[in-house]
Design an enzyme around this catalytic site. Structure first.
Site, mmCIF file in Angstrom:
data_model
loop_
_atom_site.group_PDB
_atom_site.id
_atom_site.type_symbol
_atom_site.label_atom_id
_atom_site.label_comp_id
_atom_site.label_asym_id
_atom_site.label_seq_id
_atom_site.Cartn_x
_atom_site.Cartn_y
_atom_site.Cartn_z
ATOM 1 N N TYR A 161 -16.823 19.972 -22.146
ATOM 2 C CA TYR A 161 -17.451 18.706 -21.817
ATOM 3 C C TYR A 161 -16.724 17.359 -22.091
ATOM 4 C CZ TYR A 161 -21.484 21.195 -19.729
ATOM 5 O OH TYR A 161 -22.059 22.258 -19.293
ATOM 6 N N ARG A 164 -14.573 16.912 -19.003
ATOM 7 C CA ARG A 164 -15.266 16.362 -18.088
ATOM 8 C C ARG A 164 -15.479 15.064 -18.434
ATOM 9 N NH1 ARG A 164 -20.039 20.308 -16.257
ATOM 10 N NH2 ARG A 164 -20.121 18.370 -14.716
ATOM 11 N N ASN A 196 -26.216 15.079 -11.015
ATOM 12 C CA ASN A 196 -25.111 15.149 -11.922
ATOM 13 C C ASN A 196 -25.116 14.287 -13.176
ATOM 14 O OD1 ASN A 196 -23.954 15.617 -9.257
ATOM 15 N ND2 ASN A 196 -23.712 13.642 -8.622
ATOM 16 N N ASP A 198 -22.388 12.568 -14.442
ATOM 17 C CA ASP A 198 -21.561 11.489 -14.706
ATOM 18 C C ASP A 198 -22.422 10.196 -14.469
ATOM 19 O OD1 ASP A 198 -21.877 10.417 -11.571
ATOM 20 O OD2 ASP A 198 -20.812 12.279 -11.155
ATOM 21 N N HIS A 213 -30.184 17.136 -15.322
ATOM 22 C CA HIS A 213 -29.467 17.917 -15.746
ATOM 23 C C HIS A 213 -28.498 17.362 -17.223
ATOM 24 C CE1 HIS A 213 -28.923 21.012 -12.256
ATOM 25 N NE2 HIS A 213 -29.918 21.068 -12.948
ATOM 26 N N CYS A 224 -32.081 18.899 -35.224
ATOM 27 C CA CYS A 224 -33.032 18.107 -35.527
ATOM 28 C C CYS A 224 -33.538 17.282 -34.542
ATOM 29 C CB CYS A 224 -32.201 17.189 -36.712
ATOM 30 S SG CYS A 224 -31.660 15.660 -36.450
ATOM 31 N N GLY A 281 -25.212 16.116 -0.917
ATOM 32 C CA GLY A 281 -24.313 16.718 -1.615
ATOM 33 C C GLY A 281 -24.667 17.655 -2.502
#
Ligand code: OAD
Length: 335
Positions: A161, A164, A196, A198, A213, A224, A281
Site C-alpha cells: 500500500y 500504491r 477507488n 486514490d 473500499h 484500538c 470503469g
C-alpha cells in the site's frame, strides 16, 4: 468526442469472475442463433476451448453485419477474460461506427448514483486491477489484500500500500474526474461512490465522495478505537510499520477482501432513492459493488461507461463504450 454506444439486452447472462474455477458453458447470441462457448480455467487465466472458438469464427462468417457488431461487444467481454488467441480474433471485427455521445438527459427530479472503479483513474496513470498489466497480474490479492495476509506478513502488505500511495501521490485528476466534479457542482442530487482508494475525485474538486473500499491517504490502528486519521507520509522503503499510542500496529485504512465495505447503509439508501445509476470503469467482478446496478435497476435507468463491457453487462440498459476521459465530458455536458 465520439463514443460507440451499444444497447444491452441481446446477450444472455454471462457470469465470469474470480469464482470461476472449472469449466463453464456460456451462450453467445449471434442474430437469432445462440452459440455455446466453453470456458476453462487454466492457472489464473480463463481460456476458450478451441472447438468453440472455431464455431464462433464460422458463425461470424455467416452472420449479418448488424449481428456481428452486437456480437463484437460480447466477444470483447470474453476477450477481456480470455487468452491471446481470442483477443486476436476480436481484432478482426471492428465494432459499429462511433456515434457522438449526446448529453445524458437528467430531469430536475432525477437522483443520480455514480459508481466509479479503477478505470476512471486509468487515464491518470494508475493501473487497474484486471486489465492486462493490472495490479492483480503482478500480485496475488491473497498475499497483499486480505486480513490473513496482514496477519501473516504485515510488512509486505504495508509496503504494497505504501507503493500504491507513492504512485497515487504523483497522479493528477483526468477529464473524467473533472467532468464528474463539474456535474456534482451542478446537481445536488448526485451520490458519488467510488471503489477507488486514490484521492483524484477530491483533487478534481468533487465535494462529496464515499470511498467504500477505504482511502490510501488514511491509516488506522489495527486494534484500538482511535478513528482513521489522515496520513500523507510516503513511507519510502525500508519503512517500519508505525505504532499507535496503544502499542498496536497502524494498518492501511483499506477494506480488504473478506472485510465489509464502508458505509453500506448510506450506499443502499442512495441506491434505493436513485433514478439514474451510472457505473464508470469498473469490471463488475467484485461484490457487493458488482450488484449495485441490479439493485438500482428495479427503479432506475442504468448506464455503463468504459472501453469494454463489464461482466454484469446485462443489468445495464445502455453502455457507452470508450475511455471515461473521452466520454464523460460529452455525456455530462450541460444541455
Ligand atoms: P478492474 O481492474 O476489475 O476493472 C477496471 C475496469 O476499468 C475494466 O472494466 C476496464 O475495461 C475499465 N477501464 C480501463 N481503462 C478505462 C478508461 N480509460 N475509462 C473507463 N474505464 C476503463 O477494477 P474495479 O472494477 O474497480 O478492491 O475493481 C474493483 C475492486 O477490485 C477494487 O476496488 C479492488 C479490486 O480488487 C479491493 O482491493 C478490495
Amino acid at each position: 468526442m465520439s463514443a460507440c454506444t451499444w444497447e444491452s439486452g441481446s446477450l444472455l447472462p454471462l457470469s465470469l469472475g474470480p469464482s470461476v474455477c472449472t469449466t463453464r458453458s456460456v451462450e453467445l447470441r449471434l442474430g437469432a442463433a445462440c452459440r455455446p462457448v466453453v470456458l476453462a480455467k487454466d492457472k489464473n487465466k480463463l481460456v476458450i476451448l478451441s472447438e468453440a472458438k472455431d464455431l464462433i469464427v464460422q458463425s461470424f462468417a455467416k452472420a449479418s453485419p448488424s449481428s456481428r457488431a452486437k456480437c463484437v461487444a460480447s466477444l470483447r467481454l470474453l476477450a477481456y477474460h480470455l487468452s491471446t488467441p481470442l483477443r486476436s480474433l476480436c481484432g478482426k471485427f471492428s465494432p459499429s461506427p462511433p456515434m457522438n455521445t449526446q448529453p445524458l438527459a437528467i430531469s430536475p427530479t432525477d437522483r443520480l448514483f455514480l459508481l466509479t472503479g479503477a478505470g476512471v483513474s486509468a487515464e491518470s496513470g494508475i493501473p487497474t486491477f484486471r486489465d492486462s498489466n493490472g495490479l492483480w497480474c503482478n500480485y496475488r490479492f491473497e498475499d497483499v489484500a486480505t486480513p490473513t495476509a496482514w496477519r501473516r506478513d504485515p510488512q509486505l502488505v504495508w509496503d504494497f500500500y505504501s507503493m500504491r500511495r507513492r504512485d497515487a501521490a504523483h497522479a493528477k485528476p483526468n477529464p473524467a474526474h473533472q467532468a464528474i466534479a463539474a456535474l456534482q457542482h451542478r446537481l445536488d442530487r448526485l451520490f458519488l461512490c467510488t471503489q477507488n482508494i486514490d484521492n483524484l475525485h477530491e483533487l478534481a474538486g468533487s465535494p462529496r465522495v464515499l470511498h467504500m473500499h477505504g482511502e490510501l491517504f488514511k491509516s488506522r490502528c489495527e486494534s484500538c478505537t482511535r478513528p482513521p486519521f489522515d496520513d500523507a507520509q510516503l513511507y519510502q522503503p525500508p519503512a517500519a510499520i508505525p505504532r499507535c499510542e496503544c502499542g498496536s500496529q497502524i494498518r492501511p485504512h483499506i477494506c480488504w477482501f473478506g472485510e465489509v465495505p464502508y458505509d453500506l447503509d448510506e450506499i443502499y439508501a442512495a441506491l434505493d432513492a436513485c433514478t439514474i445509476f451510472l457505473a464508470i470503469g469498473t469490471s463488475g467482478t467484485v461484490e457487493p459493488a458488482a450488484s449495485f446496478a441490479a439493485h438500482a435497476a428495479r427503479r432506475a435507468r442504468t448506464y455503463y461507461v468504459g472501453p469494454e463491457p463489464p461482466v454484469n453487462l446485462r443489468v445495464f440498459q445502455q453502455c457507452f463504450l470508450g475511455k471515461a476521459g473521452q466520454i464523460l465530458p460529452d455525456l455530462f455536458a450541460a444541455p
